[in-house]
Design a protein around this motif. Structure first.
Motif, short mmCIF file in Angstrom:
data_model
loop_
_atom_site.label_atom_id
_atom_site.label_comp_id
_atom_site.label_asym_id
_atom_site.label_seq_id
_atom_site.Cartn_x
_atom_site.Cartn_y
_atom_site.Cartn_z
N UNK A 29 0.86 -1.28 -0.12
CA UNK A 29 0.04 0.00 -0.16
C UNK A 29 1.03 1.13 0.00
N UNK A 30 2.21 1.31 -0.36
CA UNK A 30 3.01 2.27 -0.31
C UNK A 30 3.30 2.96 -1.75
N UNK A 31 2.54 2.41 -3.04
CA UNK A 31 2.92 2.72 -4.26
C UNK A 31 2.80 4.38 -4.51
N UNK A 32 2.12 4.99 -3.70
CA UNK A 32 1.62 6.47 -3.99
C UNK A 32 3.22 6.86 -3.71
N UNK A 33 4.22 6.59 -3.01
CA UNK A 33 5.52 7.09 -2.73
C UNK A 33 6.32 7.29 -4.20
N UNK A 34 5.77 6.50 -5.05
CA UNK A 34 6.36 6.34 -6.28
C UNK A 34 5.78 7.44 -7.28
N UNK A 35 4.91 7.98 -6.85
CA UNK A 35 4.14 8.98 -7.83
C UNK A 35 4.75 10.36 -7.28
N UNK A 36 5.04 11.13 -8.53
CA UNK A 36 5.47 12.62 -8.38
C UNK A 36 4.16 13.44 -8.41
N UNK A 37 4.21 14.46 -7.55
CA UNK A 37 2.96 15.30 -7.22
C UNK A 37 3.28 16.81 -7.10
N UNK A 38 2.28 17.33 -7.11
CA UNK A 38 2.45 18.86 -6.90
C UNK A 38 3.39 19.36 -5.75
N UNK A 39 3.54 18.55 -4.66
CA UNK A 39 4.33 18.60 -3.66
C UNK A 39 5.57 18.70 -3.97
N UNK A 40 6.07 17.61 -4.69
CA UNK A 40 7.54 17.83 -5.33
C UNK A 40 7.90 19.24 -6.04
N UNK A 41 6.84 19.98 -6.89
CA UNK A 41 7.26 21.14 -7.35
C UNK A 41 7.13 22.16 -6.16
#
Length: 186
Positions: A29-41
């Motif tokens: 259930x941690x695959x969201x860690x691999x997603x780049x999001x607006x937080x990174x920006x």
């Protein structure tokens, strides 16, 4: 292997991750860690604005603003312009430009203007779940954050910091729950 994982977490390059590792992330259930999001920006924005703050103070505002905009859009390009990255890059660009021309930006106008610009070039994104969730999450944060935060006043700065993080985490699910309640009424 670790470098491939770091690439996936920082710039969204998942193609070099083994299927076994992707399965492990999905199963836990941690695959969201691999997603780049607006937080990174937002992190890129904060780091660059901190590093180049000296330029703004020394009267070289054009260097400061140009570097900010270049960094935001370079990161968006490197990550492949996912919907949340596009939204964040556009929103931050609108905020930076407003500051450049000495105007105050309104978060709701900024959010809607970024959605309009994205849909102007890709109208079918209106049907994309990731596009909808990205905007719903930010709208939820913007709308519900202050209302939930006002429930509890903490004088202690450390406790207040954790309360702010908690409210930020709670405001997105509240917006989804609020939306679902209105859907069932209709």
């Amino acid at each position: 292997r670790e470098l491939n994982m770091a690439r996936a977490m920082v710039i969204g390059r998942r193609n070099e991750i083994t299927p076994e590792m992707e399965y492990v992330y999905e199963a836990t259930g941690t695959s969201h860690i691999l997603a780049v999001s607006g937080l990174h920006v937002g992190i890129i924005f904060l780091v660059i604005s901190f590093v180049f703050k000296f330029a703004k103070r020394k009267g070289l505002k054009w260097i400061y603003y140009s570097t900010l905009l270049f960094s935001i859009w370079s990161f968006a390009l490197i990550t492949g312009f996912s919907p949340s990255v596009r939204r964040a890059a556009l929103m931050l660009s609108f905020i930076v430009v407003a500051e450049m021309i000495h105007r105050k930006s309104n978060i709701y106008n900024t959010l809607l203007a970024s959605a309009f610009c994205i849909l102007l070039f890709s109208p079918n994104l209106i049907f994309s779940v990731s596009f909808q969730f990205s905007y719903m999450a930010v709208l939820g944060i913007v709308y519900f954050y202050k209302k939930i935060y006002a429930f509890l006043y903490l004088k202690n700065r450390v406790l207040d910091f954790f309360w702010q993080i908690t409210v930020l985490s709670v405001s997105v699910p509240v917006s989804y729950t609020h939306l679902r309640a209105h859907e069932t009424e209709a």
